[in-house]
Design a protein around this motif. Structure first.
Motif, short mmCIF file in Angstrom:
data_model
loop_
_atom_site.label_atom_id
_atom_site.label_comp_id
_atom_site.label_asym_id
_atom_site.label_seq_id
_atom_site.Cartn_x
_atom_site.Cartn_y
_atom_site.Cartn_z
N ARG A 320 98.64 -39.88 -44.83
CA ARG A 320 98.72 -38.59 -43.79
C ARG A 320 99.75 -38.83 -42.78
O ARG A 320 100.17 -39.48 -42.45
CB ARG A 320 97.28 -39.15 -42.74
CG ARG A 320 95.69 -39.04 -43.59
CD ARG A 320 94.53 -39.33 -42.60
NE ARG A 320 94.13 -38.10 -42.08
CZ ARG A 320 93.70 -37.46 -41.98
NH1 ARG A 320 92.87 -37.19 -43.50
NH2 ARG A 320 93.57 -36.40 -41.65
N TRP A 321 99.67 -37.47 -42.56
CA TRP A 321 100.70 -36.75 -41.58
C TRP A 321 100.40 -35.81 -40.38
O TRP A 321 99.69 -35.51 -40.16
CB TRP A 321 101.62 -36.03 -42.60
CG TRP A 321 102.81 -36.52 -43.66
CD1 TRP A 321 103.21 -38.29 -42.96
CD2 TRP A 321 104.36 -35.98 -43.83
NE1 TRP A 321 104.16 -37.86 -44.43
CE2 TRP A 321 104.43 -37.03 -44.13
CE3 TRP A 321 104.90 -34.49 -43.83
CZ2 TRP A 321 105.38 -36.72 -45.09
CZ3 TRP A 321 105.37 -34.28 -44.83
CH2 TRP A 321 106.29 -35.35 -45.41
N GLY A 322 99.93 -36.69 -39.29
CA GLY A 322 98.68 -36.43 -38.43
C GLY A 322 97.04 -35.62 -38.84
O GLY A 322 97.02 -36.88 -38.93
N ASP A 323 97.77 -34.83 -38.61
CA ASP A 323 96.31 -34.68 -39.16
C ASP A 323 96.08 -33.71 -40.55
O ASP A 323 94.91 -33.84 -41.50
CB ASP A 323 95.84 -33.48 -38.21
CG ASP A 323 95.98 -33.93 -37.09
OD1 ASP A 323 94.98 -34.69 -36.61
OD2 ASP A 323 95.57 -32.66 -36.04
N THR A 324 97.30 -34.11 -41.04
CA THR A 324 97.49 -33.34 -42.59
C THR A 324 97.11 -34.59 -43.98
O THR A 324 97.92 -36.05 -43.73
CB THR A 324 98.60 -32.43 -42.90
OG1 THR A 324 98.52 -31.90 -42.11
CG2 THR A 324 99.04 -32.20 -44.54
N GLU A 325 95.78 -33.93 -44.44
CA GLU A 325 96.04 -35.39 -46.24
C GLU A 325 97.02 -34.97 -46.81
O GLU A 325 96.80 -34.17 -47.78
CB GLU A 325 94.65 -35.61 -46.25
CG GLU A 325 94.92 -36.94 -47.44
CD GLU A 325 93.16 -36.12 -47.57
OE1 GLU A 325 92.37 -37.83 -48.04
OE2 GLU A 325 92.25 -35.75 -47.78
N ILE A 326 98.17 -35.97 -47.87
CA ILE A 326 98.33 -35.68 -48.04
C ILE A 326 98.93 -36.39 -49.03
O ILE A 326 98.53 -38.08 -49.41
CB ILE A 326 100.39 -35.58 -47.75
CG1 ILE A 326 100.80 -36.77 -46.70
CG2 ILE A 326 100.59 -34.33 -46.70
CD1 ILE A 326 102.58 -36.78 -46.68
#
Length: 912
Positions: A320-326
């Motif tokens: 996770r990058w902040g609120d983004t799931e990668i």
């Protein structure tokens, strides 16, 4: 704070360096001041002492003493500081007397104590020390003058001598004093420069340290982001951050950019799946994963910028990058793994295709796998060998199992190679060259054995063939001399034990040389092979036949009870060899001469038996031919006669026992004598006239033939000179030359000397050499022929057509004549073959602008045929036999003879 501390440290360092510079400068000022005072004191001391020597004034002496004490004090202080043994009070007094600045004293002491080897300082001190002896001598001169003046006046002469010595000392000290001053000044300049650069260097060092610390601090300020980027970009695998929702690339490291051929900015925003080839990766099933997805791991092919594909393994994980799931994809290059797998495939194919058999066994030597060559050679498949050790089907050549030493040598780290006997699946055996080595783990323990073998059945057969060639004659297949003697030795040992008889039969073919000369050596070789076959056919079991020379054969007869039993063998051999032998298109009739020597009557060892059988053969050949003789001691006398002939032949040249006779050669068209052939005779004082056939072979074997040839050549030149003096019509003289003399390095020089000594025109001389002799000479023939052509001496090819013909020699410029051999003349005009040969030779000679001489003309029909065929000259009994010089001169003075109308039959044996 670290930067502030660093700045403060730099300021303190620069201040410390500045203080040090000031101290050094003070010290240098002290040195320069001391140098100035010392130089002045030295110069003044010389002036005062010289004035004192003139005037004797106490004031001058006192002034000298003051300066002298100053100089001595400086010297003492210098040496005391260098040694380190002094009192501070004494040293202070020296500095005070020398008017040295107190501030410079400690620095001067330090430099004199520790830096005497510095540039210029060492040179100045050496110059200073070099004046010590001279200054001391000035003191002694002052003391002596003082005592002289106290005793009375000093004479002018003495004063002059003293002044001269003072001036000499001054001249010695003056340049050293100046050198001391100059070096001291140079040293001060050098130290000043060094101090300047030290200060500059200290400043640069402080600035550099400050900048380095500043950079470190700035780098540390970047924090975790920089550390992350460094690790991200320096990873050996390609790392790609992908938005799980859109499948777009959010970030990629440098490795990913390098592998795809796109920059990091170009990758951002691209669809992640577009980086890979759509076709599945072609990898072997033995790889850890198949060429498709398995969970979060996949084997795929990454597309490069140049269109090339790279086999890769992709592993994905969620982050996770902040609120983004990668999705973090780690792409690993597996090119090396794929290449190794392909190499394994190639190695497996190579193992299966090599011609040598290969066995791989476990540590207990039990077969694991074999290659195709093993199956082809032995018939055993890997299934047929399951549970068997590979050495179970192999043994040593003597049928013993492989010894334990084989396995010990392999366990010690080596390998083993040797010949074994191997068993096929059908039970047959074959010889095998086996090599065994071991494959070990990291601890050195044997994991597998690798055995490589080759079927050496053909090699063994070749070896036996070579062994046979080493002991047998390659032409006939009979035993060679060494093998015959070895077999003879064995037979003699057996006969000695059984008290039986053994005989050696020596066979020599009669007139075999004529076959070689008439038909060719190739025909002669095939004839010898057929003779060997006939000899073998007449042998009993246990007998041995051998060939020990060109046409010399031996037979070891072991199946006889008495010496007379060898006579039956000899008779059968004579009958067999006398029968016509067909070789190619020829039918050749031979005869043989045989000698017999038996054990134990005629010799007790192989060498004696062969020698005595040879002597018996020679007796048979001399007396009758086509006969055999038993050895008898009287034959040794014949051998001694041959030895005596050799000894007498050596004396014949020294005693002038040789002479020449001449056989005329006529021009067929006119019957006029145009040439003669010089023929050699030996007028032996006891044996009478000896023909060349009786001694020329002996001369060749003794190496005398060159001396005899040289004698013949000079004798012929002498006769030409004699006939010219007697005004005999000039004719050409032909001289036979052996190959040994013709190819000798001294031949041309000897010929030139003979022509010069006897003043003979080179065109009057014709050298005859046989075609076979020319062929034996090789490359040296060309040089000799060109030298003869330059001299103007012609060469005739004798016995043309009877040897190995090489028409290339006919193009050499010295060749002017072809002599047609009598073997072709005898059959004309009756034999169509001889007619065709003679006409061909004449046509060839005309085409090559050579003249032809036919030898051996013995009847009118031959003469008429040759005349019609265009032959220029002829020689033979029809015209004249070899003549003594008086008979030849009478024939020449009568104008020559015409061919007789009829030839007398059966001429005497040929003399030339």
């Amino acid at each position: 704070m670290p930067l502030a501390y660093a700045l403060a440290s730099a300021v303190v360092l620069i201040m410390a360096m500045t203080w040090g510079v000031l101290q050094v400068q003070v010290t240098l000022a002290g040195f320069l001041n001391s140098e100035s005072i010392w130089s002045k004191a030295q110069k003044q001391a010389v002036i005062d002492l010289e004035s004192y020597a003139l005037s004797g004034s106490p004031g001058d002496l006192a002034s000298f003493r003051r300066n002298y004490e100053l100089l001595e004090g400086d010297r003492w202080g210098r040496d005391a500081i260098a040694s380190g043994h002094y009192r501070e009070e004494d040293l202070d007094e020296v500095f005070l007397r020398g008017n040295i600045m107190p501030a410079a004293q400690s620095g001067m002491i330090f430099m004199l104590r520790h830096f005497t080897g510095a540039p210029h300082l060492q040179a100045s001190l050496d110059a200073w020390r070099s004046t010590d002896a001279s200054i001391a001598e000035l003191g002694r001169i002052a003391d002596r003058l003082e005592s002289d003046f106290a005793a009375g006046a000093v004479s002018p002469e003495a004063a002059a001598q003293v002044r001269a010595r003072i001036n000499a000392l001054n001249e010695y000290m003056q340049p050293r004093t100046e050198l001391f001053s100059v070096e001291m000044v140079k040293g001060a300049v050098w130290v000043g420069q060094m101090l300047f650069w030290c200060v500059v260097g200290a400043f640069l060092l402080a600035a550099g340290l400050w900048m380095w610390m500043a950079r470190r601090i700035v780098e540390s300020i970047r924090g975790s982001e920089e550390r992350y980027r460094l690790l991200f970009d320096s990873a050996g695998d390609a790392i790609v951050m992908v938005d799980r929702g859109s499948g777009r690339i959010l970030d990629a490291n440098r490795t990913a950019a390098a592998w795809t051929g796109r920059s990091e900015r170009e990758l951002v925003g691209r669809d992640f799946s577009s980086l890979f080839a759509h076709d599945p990766l072609d990898v072997d099933s033995t790889l850890p994963l198949p060429a498709h997805h398995r969970g979060d791991i996949a084997l795929t092919a990454l597309l490069g910028g140049d269109g090339q594909v790279r086999p890769v393994e992709t592993r994905s994980s969620i982050a996770r990058w902040g609120d983004t799931e990668i999705s973090q994809a780690i792409v690993r290059d597996i090119s090396e793994r794929v290449a190794m797998e392909r190499e394994r495939r190639v190695a497996a194919k190579a193992l299966g295709s090599i011609a040598e058999g290969v066995i791989i066994a476990d540590a207990d030597r039990r077969v694991v796998t074999v290659n195709a060559a093993h199956v082809e050679i032995t018939g055993f498949t890997v299934q047929a060998l399951q549970g068997l050790r590979f050495d179970d089907t192999r043994s040593l050549p003597d049928d013993k199992p492989l010894p334990d030493s084989v396995w010990r040598s392999i366990e010690l780290g080596g390998n083993w190679r040797g010949e074994v006997k191997s068993r096929r699946r059908d039970g047959s055996t074959y010889p095998e060259l086996l090599s065994i080595s071991a494959i070990r783990d990291d601890a050195g323990q044997v994991l597998h054995y690798v055995a490589v073998f080759t079927n050496i059945t053909t090699t063994k057969a070749d070896q036996r063939r070579l062994e046979h060639l080493a002991t047998h004659d390659p032409l006939t297949g009979l035993a060679n001399r060494a093998e015959f003697e070895r077999r003879c030795t064995q037979a003699l040992e057996a006969a000695s034990r059984a008290r039986r008889c053994v005989a050696v039969v020596f066979i020599d073919l009669d007139a075999f040389k004529i076959v070689n000369d008439s038909y060719s050596h190739a025909i002669g070789d095939r004839l010898l092979a057929k003779v060997a076959e006939r000899i073998n056919a007449e042998l009993a079991e246990g007998d041995v036949a051998g060939r020990i020379g060109g046409d010399e054969f031996t037979v070891l007869a072991t199946a006889i009870d008495t010496r007379d039993g060898a006579a039956d063998i000899a008779s059968r051999l004579l009958t067999a060899l006398a029968a016509p032998i067909s070789v190619d298109d020829y039918e050749i009739v031979l005869s043989a001469s045989i000698g017999i020597a038996s054990y134990p009557l005629d010799g007790e060892n192989p060498a004696a038996l062969i020698t005595n059988a040879d002597a018996a053969m020679y007796a048979a050949k001399s007396e009758e031919r086509n006969a055999f003789r038993f050895y008898s001691p009287i034959m040794q006398a014949d051998a001694r006669k041959r030895l005596q002939l050799a000894s007498e032949l050596r004396q014949a040249l020294a005693n002038d026992e040789f002479r020449l006779v001449f056989q005329p050669s006529l021009e067929l068209r006119t019957g006029r004598i145009v040439a003669v052939e010089a023929l050699l005779r030996w007028q032996h004082p006891k044996r009478g006239l000896v023909m060349p056939d009786s001694f020329i072979p002996m001369a060749e074997s003794l190496g005398l033939i060159r001396r005899i040839d040289e004698w013949v050549l000079r004798a012929a030149c002498a006769w030409i000179r004699q006939w010219d003096r007697e005004h005999i019509a000039p004719i050409r003289v032909a001289v036979n030359v052996s190959a040994s003399w013709f190819g000798h390095p001294a031949f041309i020089e000897g010929l030139h000397t003979a022509l010069r000594d006897y003043q003979v025109d080179p065109k009057r001389l014709l050298l005859e050499i046989t075609e076979s002799a020319i062929l034996r000479l090789g490359e040296g023939t060309h040089r000799t022929m060109y030298a003869l052509h330059t001299m103007g001496v012609g060469v005739a090819i004798d016995d043309f057509g009877t040897g190995y013909s090489s028409l290339a020699y006919l193009k050499l410029p010295a060749v002017v004549c072809l002599k047609i051999d009598r073997t072709f003349i005898t059959g004309i005009p009756r034999s169509p073959d001889d007619v065709a040969i003679v006409e061909a030779i004449l046509a060839m000679s005309r085409s090559l602008k050579l003249y032809a001489i036919a030898e051996g003309i013995e009847d009118e029909a031959q003469h008429e045929f040759l005349l019609r065929a265009g032959c220029e000259e002829g020689q033979g009994y029809l015209y004249a036999r070899p003549l003594e010089v008086p008979d030849l001169l009478r024939m020449l003075k009568s104008g020559g003879g015409n061919p007789p109308t009829r030839l007398r039959l059966v001429p005497p044996p040929r003399a030339g």
